[in-house]
Design an enzyme around this catalytic site. Structure first.
Site, PDB file in Angstrom:
ATOM      1  N   HIS A  71       0.816  -1.283   0.024  1.00  0.00           N
ATOM      2  CA  HIS A  71      -0.053  -0.132  -0.001  1.00  0.00           C
ATOM      3  C   HIS A  71       0.995   1.360  -0.039  1.00  0.00           C
ATOM      4  O   HIS A  71       1.227   1.722   0.851  1.00  0.00           O
ATOM      5  CB  HIS A  71      -0.983  -0.041   1.195  1.00  0.00           C
ATOM      6  CG  HIS A  71      -1.861   1.103   1.312  1.00  0.00           C
ATOM      7  ND1 HIS A  71      -3.197   0.798   1.702  1.00  0.00           N
ATOM      8  CD2 HIS A  71      -1.875   2.228   0.857  1.00  0.00           C
ATOM      9  CE1 HIS A  71      -3.998   1.968   1.673  1.00  0.00           C
ATOM     10  NE2 HIS A  71      -3.121   3.026   0.898  1.00  0.00           N
ATOM     11  N   ARG A  75       2.450   8.707  -6.509  1.00  0.00           N
ATOM     12  CA  ARG A  75       2.078  10.024  -7.080  1.00  0.00           C
ATOM     13  C   ARG A  75       2.605  10.176  -8.511  1.00  0.00           C
ATOM     14  O   ARG A  75       2.379   9.183  -9.475  1.00  0.00           O
ATOM     15  CB  ARG A  75       2.961  11.174  -6.353  1.00  0.00           C
ATOM     16  CG  ARG A  75       2.369  11.188  -4.892  1.00  0.00           C
ATOM     17  CD  ARG A  75       1.010  11.272  -4.596  1.00  0.00           C
ATOM     18  NE  ARG A  75       0.934  11.544  -3.053  1.00  0.00           N
ATOM     19  CZ  ARG A  75      -0.271  10.922  -2.501  1.00  0.00           C
ATOM     20  NH1 ARG A  75      -1.372  10.493  -3.169  1.00  0.00           N
ATOM     21  NH2 ARG A  75      -0.438  11.295  -0.965  1.00  0.00           N
ATOM     22  N   ASN A 105      -5.161   6.292  -6.694  1.00  0.00           N
ATOM     23  CA  ASN A 105      -5.724   7.573  -6.528  1.00  0.00           C
ATOM     24  C   ASN A 105      -5.034   8.883  -6.763  1.00  0.00           C
ATOM     25  O   ASN A 105      -5.176   9.926  -6.367  1.00  0.00           O
ATOM     26  CB  ASN A 105      -6.312   7.725  -5.103  1.00  0.00           C
ATOM     27  CG  ASN A 105      -5.316   8.036  -4.001  1.00  0.00           C
ATOM     28  OD1 ASN A 105      -4.090   7.379  -4.376  1.00  0.00           O
ATOM     29  ND2 ASN A 105      -5.339   8.410  -2.882  1.00  0.00           N
ATOM     30  N   ASP A 161     -16.409   5.261  -3.161  1.00  0.00           N
ATOM     31  CA  ASP A 161     -16.939   4.337  -4.072  1.00  0.00           C
ATOM     32  C   ASP A 161     -18.194   3.321  -3.636  1.00  0.00           C
ATOM     33  O   ASP A 161     -18.607   2.640  -4.322  1.00  0.00           O
ATOM     34  CB  ASP A 161     -15.551   3.024  -4.387  1.00  0.00           C
ATOM     35  CG  ASP A 161     -14.450   3.872  -5.130  1.00  0.00           C
ATOM     36  OD1 ASP A 161     -14.878   4.897  -6.011  1.00  0.00           O
ATOM     37  OD2 ASP A 161     -13.193   3.637  -5.063  1.00  0.00           O
ATOM     38  N   HIS A 236      -5.239  -0.801   6.175  1.00  0.00           N
ATOM     39  CA  HIS A 236      -4.848   0.249   7.286  1.00  0.00           C
ATOM     40  C   HIS A 236      -6.099   0.448   8.362  1.00  0.00           C
ATOM     41  O   HIS A 236      -6.631   1.542   8.501  1.00  0.00           O
ATOM     42  CB  HIS A 236      -4.572   1.600   6.502  1.00  0.00           C
ATOM     43  CG  HIS A 236      -5.383   2.355   5.648  1.00  0.00           C
ATOM     44  ND1 HIS A 236      -6.632   2.355   5.827  1.00  0.00           N
ATOM     45  CD2 HIS A 236      -5.149   3.118   4.646  1.00  0.00           C
ATOM     46  CE1 HIS A 236      -7.277   3.136   4.678  1.00  0.00           C
ATOM     47  NE2 HIS A 236      -6.567   3.538   4.016  1.00  0.00           N
ATOM     48  N   ASN A 281      -5.777   9.632   7.046  1.00  0.00           N
ATOM     49  CA  ASN A 281      -6.970   9.021   6.902  1.00  0.00           C
ATOM     50  C   ASN A 281      -6.512   7.476   6.962  1.00  0.00           C
ATOM     51  O   ASN A 281      -6.207   6.948   5.971  1.00  0.00           O
ATOM     52  CB  ASN A 281      -7.698   9.478   5.717  1.00  0.00           C
ATOM     53  CG  ASN A 281      -8.036  10.821   5.785  1.00  0.00           C
ATOM     54  OD1 ASN A 281      -7.940  11.448   7.031  1.00  0.00           O
ATOM     55  ND2 ASN A 281      -8.295  11.519   4.641  1.00  0.00           N
ATOM     56  N   ASP A 308       1.342   2.918   3.878  1.00  0.00           N
ATOM     57  CA  ASP A 308       0.412   3.842   3.239  1.00  0.00           C
ATOM     58  C   ASP A 308       1.254   5.005   2.936  1.00  0.00           C
ATOM     59  O   ASP A 308       0.740   6.098   3.269  1.00  0.00           O
ATOM     60  CB  ASP A 308      -0.881   4.135   4.112  1.00  0.00           C
ATOM     61  CG  ASP A 308      -1.906   4.822   3.425  1.00  0.00           C
ATOM     62  OD1 ASP A 308      -1.651   5.118   2.323  1.00  0.00           O
ATOM     63  OD2 ASP A 308      -3.111   5.324   3.971  1.00  0.00           O
ATOM     64  N   HIS A 312       2.929  14.362   0.667  1.00  0.00           N
ATOM     65  CA  HIS A 312       2.323  15.578   0.329  1.00  0.00           C
ATOM     66  C   HIS A 312       3.621  16.529   0.420  1.00  0.00           C
ATOM     67  O   HIS A 312       4.627  16.260   1.064  1.00  0.00           O
ATOM     68  CB  HIS A 312       1.418  15.931   0.962  1.00  0.00           C
ATOM     69  CG  HIS A 312       0.139  15.002   0.926  1.00  0.00           C
ATOM     70  ND1 HIS A 312      -0.916  14.985  -0.368  1.00  0.00           N
ATOM     71  CD2 HIS A 312      -0.311  14.056   1.614  1.00  0.00           C
ATOM     72  CE1 HIS A 312      -1.708  14.242  -0.178  1.00  0.00           C
ATOM     73  NE2 HIS A 312      -1.666  13.515   0.887  1.00  0.00           N
TER      74      HIS A 312
HETATM   75  O1  DOR Z   1      -3.973   9.591   4.657  1.00  0.00           O
HETATM   76  C1  DOR Z   1      -4.309   9.153   3.549  1.00  0.00           C
HETATM   77  N1  DOR Z   1      -3.774   9.491   2.526  1.00  0.00           N
HETATM   78  N2  DOR Z   1      -5.277   8.160   3.456  1.00  0.00           N
HETATM   79  C2  DOR Z   1      -5.943   7.987   2.201  1.00  0.00           C
HETATM   80  O2  DOR Z   1      -6.714   7.163   2.015  1.00  0.00           O
HETATM   81  C3  DOR Z   1      -5.170   8.426   1.002  1.00  0.00           C
HETATM   82  C4  DOR Z   1      -4.045   8.951   1.107  1.00  0.00           C
HETATM   83  C5  DOR Z   1      -3.385   9.996   0.045  1.00  0.00           C
HETATM   84  O3  DOR Z   1      -3.565   9.454  -1.237  1.00  0.00           O
HETATM   85  O4  DOR Z   1      -2.763  11.014   0.394  1.00  0.00           O
HETATM   86 ZN    ZN Z   2      -3.499   4.848   0.955  1.00  0.00          ZN
END
Ligand code: DOR
Ligand code: ZN
Length: 450
Positions: A71, A75, A105, A161, A236, A281, A308, A312
């Site tokens: 997971h 980017r 995503n 979804d 997660h 999240n 995860d 950013h």
């Molecule tokens: O904290 C998160 N960041 N949870 C997610 O489900 C998406 C992820 C992201 O793509 O930044």
């Molecule tokens: Zn994720």
């Protein structure tokens, strides 16, 4: 080593690595032989066939399988300012991770074959480690078949979804294709309502995305899985409530489950300290949730640990306005040292590494994460003699911050081999950009893939 465990000798090998070798949860004094990208032989060094190169790992070094992170968010494309396939996979290498499964995503979201191909175009030129792609829920179920024919490691279901009309048909298609459906289980309706009920502050993030929302979504997805029969993986899990619901889903529909490393080690006090940097999240939860997650880890009910890895930009993460701060932070460089630190403190057995190697590899259907004859020769030499302090600013990811800032950890990744080729020596990258290769699931009930 027991003579029966020694494999038949090939004529000669490309490389032998000898030392304390991790094999299925325990350490053995042995040597691993590599030939043509694969592990070709395991046995006593004194009985080893000829090899072009022999590496003797030091006393304090463990020879581990390459870790498998099922997971991550790499980017790139329209978000290459946050991370790209080079920096993301460099971060993986530094963390002893040799296979990453990338979520759909990113911008643009991978919900059709064209975007999947665009991702591959970039990843194949930049990746340093091997990788696979998840599909996002497409607008038409047939699109999933097209994407699966190109090659996938699974389907990813996001909270939104669950409100989409296409979901049931797409899940039927996932079942037909034998694809793993990985779910971010939070209830979108409850998220919406709780978001209106609670104040918009970093400290309220966990109230705005309550643990009950995870449990609700898990029950709904388990029901769908029981009716449709697709393979459900709940990713997660962050809370006691989620864990309880997920254990029922395990019993009821054979769902597999994972948690992220931060839910095993960080609670809401980290949010008070780090504000937006720690926004994620699902949110970081209470101390008792963390304790329960650790108990789950020790009791063997988890099927995987993930990072995860969600980079950013620092400017975005330190914004004062809660609503403006995106959720997620990087983790690829830290997960293995953090796990090793728990092992060194005798809090968990060494075999927890299975959850970050062979177990996710098996779920994804890729020949990774095991020191075993026939597996890909992905190996990590980790020096347990070194303790170091986590500094976000030193990380290879473009996202140079972490809520683990200041943690003291045990174990430094010194050498990493990907398919038998040395890709990392301390700080130096030894393979070209684009060395990483794409994999897709191969399981008995799936028929796709070139
Ligand atoms: O904290 C998160 N960041 N949870 C997610 O489900 C998406 C992820 C992201 O793509 O930044
Ligand atoms: Zn994720």
């Amino acid at each position: 080593m027991h003579p029966e465990r020694e494999s038949p000798s090939p004529h000669s090998l490309d490389l032998i690595i000898s030392g304390k070798i991790y094999v299925e949860g325990s350490l053995i004094d042995a040597a691993v032989g590599i030939e043509d990208e694969k592990i070709a032989w395991i046995g006593k060094l004194s009985r080893a066939p000829f090899a072009e190169r022999v590496i003797q790992a030091s006393e304090k070094t463990l020879v581990l399988p390459g870790m498998v992170d099922m997971h991550v968010h790499m980017r790139d494309l329209n978000e290459s300012d946050k991370e790209d396939w080079y920096t993301g996979t460099l971060s993986a290498l530094a963390g002893g991770v040799t296979f990453v499964a990338d979520m759909p995503n990113n911008q643009p979201p991978a919900r059709n074959l064209e975007i999947l191909k665009a991702k591959e175009e970039v990843a194949s030129k930049r990746a340093l480690v091997d990788y696979g792609f998840y599909a996002g829920v497409p607008f038409q179920s047939r699109e999933l078949e097209r994407m699966a024919a190109f090659g996938l490691v699974g389907l990813k279901i996001y909270p939104e979804d669950q409100l989409r009309e296409e979901l049931v048909d797409v899940l039927r298609e996932a079942k037909r294709l034998g694809l793993l459906a990985v779910a971010h289980a939070e209830d979108p309706l409850l998220l919406n309502l709780a978001g209106r009920l609670e104040s918009n502050s970093f400290e309220s993030h966990s109230l705005r995305r309550p643990a009950e929302g995870e449990a609700l979504a898990i029950r709904r997805l388990a029901l769908l899985s029981s009716r449709i029969g697709f393979r459900l993986h709940l990713t997660h899990l962050s809370s006691a409530a989620a864990l309880r619901a997920a254990l029922k889903a395990k019993l009821k529909v054979g769902a597999s489950i994972d948690t992220a490393i931060h839910y095993l080690l960080l609670d809401s006090s980290t949010v008070e300290k780090f504000k937006g940097i720690a926004k994620v999240n699902p949110p970081l939860r209470k101390e008792r949730d963390v304790r329960l997650m650790q108990r789950a880890l020790k009791s063997g009910v988890l099927d995987a640990i993930v990072t995860d890895h969600a980079p950013h930009k620092l400017e975005e993460k330190i914004a004062e306005n809660y609503d403006r701060v995106p959720a997620g932070f990087p983790g690829l460089e830290l997960c293995l040292p953090l796990l090793m630190t728990l092992v060194a403190r005798c809090e968990v057995p060494l075999s927890v590494l299975e959850l970050y190697s062979s177990s996710p590899a098996k779920l994804l259907g890729v020949p990774k994460g095991r020191i075993k004859v026939g597996s890909d020769a992905d190996l990590v030499l980790m020096d347990l003699g070194e303790r170091w302090r986590v500094r976000g600013g030193d990380m290879k990811s473009k996202a140079k911050y972490t809520p683990f800032e200041g943690f003291e950890v045990v174990g430094k990744v010194r050498k990493v081999f990907v398919r038998g080729v040395q890709a990392l020596e301390d700080e130096d990258v030894l393979v070209n950009e684009g060395y990483g290769r794409r994999y897709w699931s191969r399981s008995e009930n799936s028929f796709f893939g070139p």
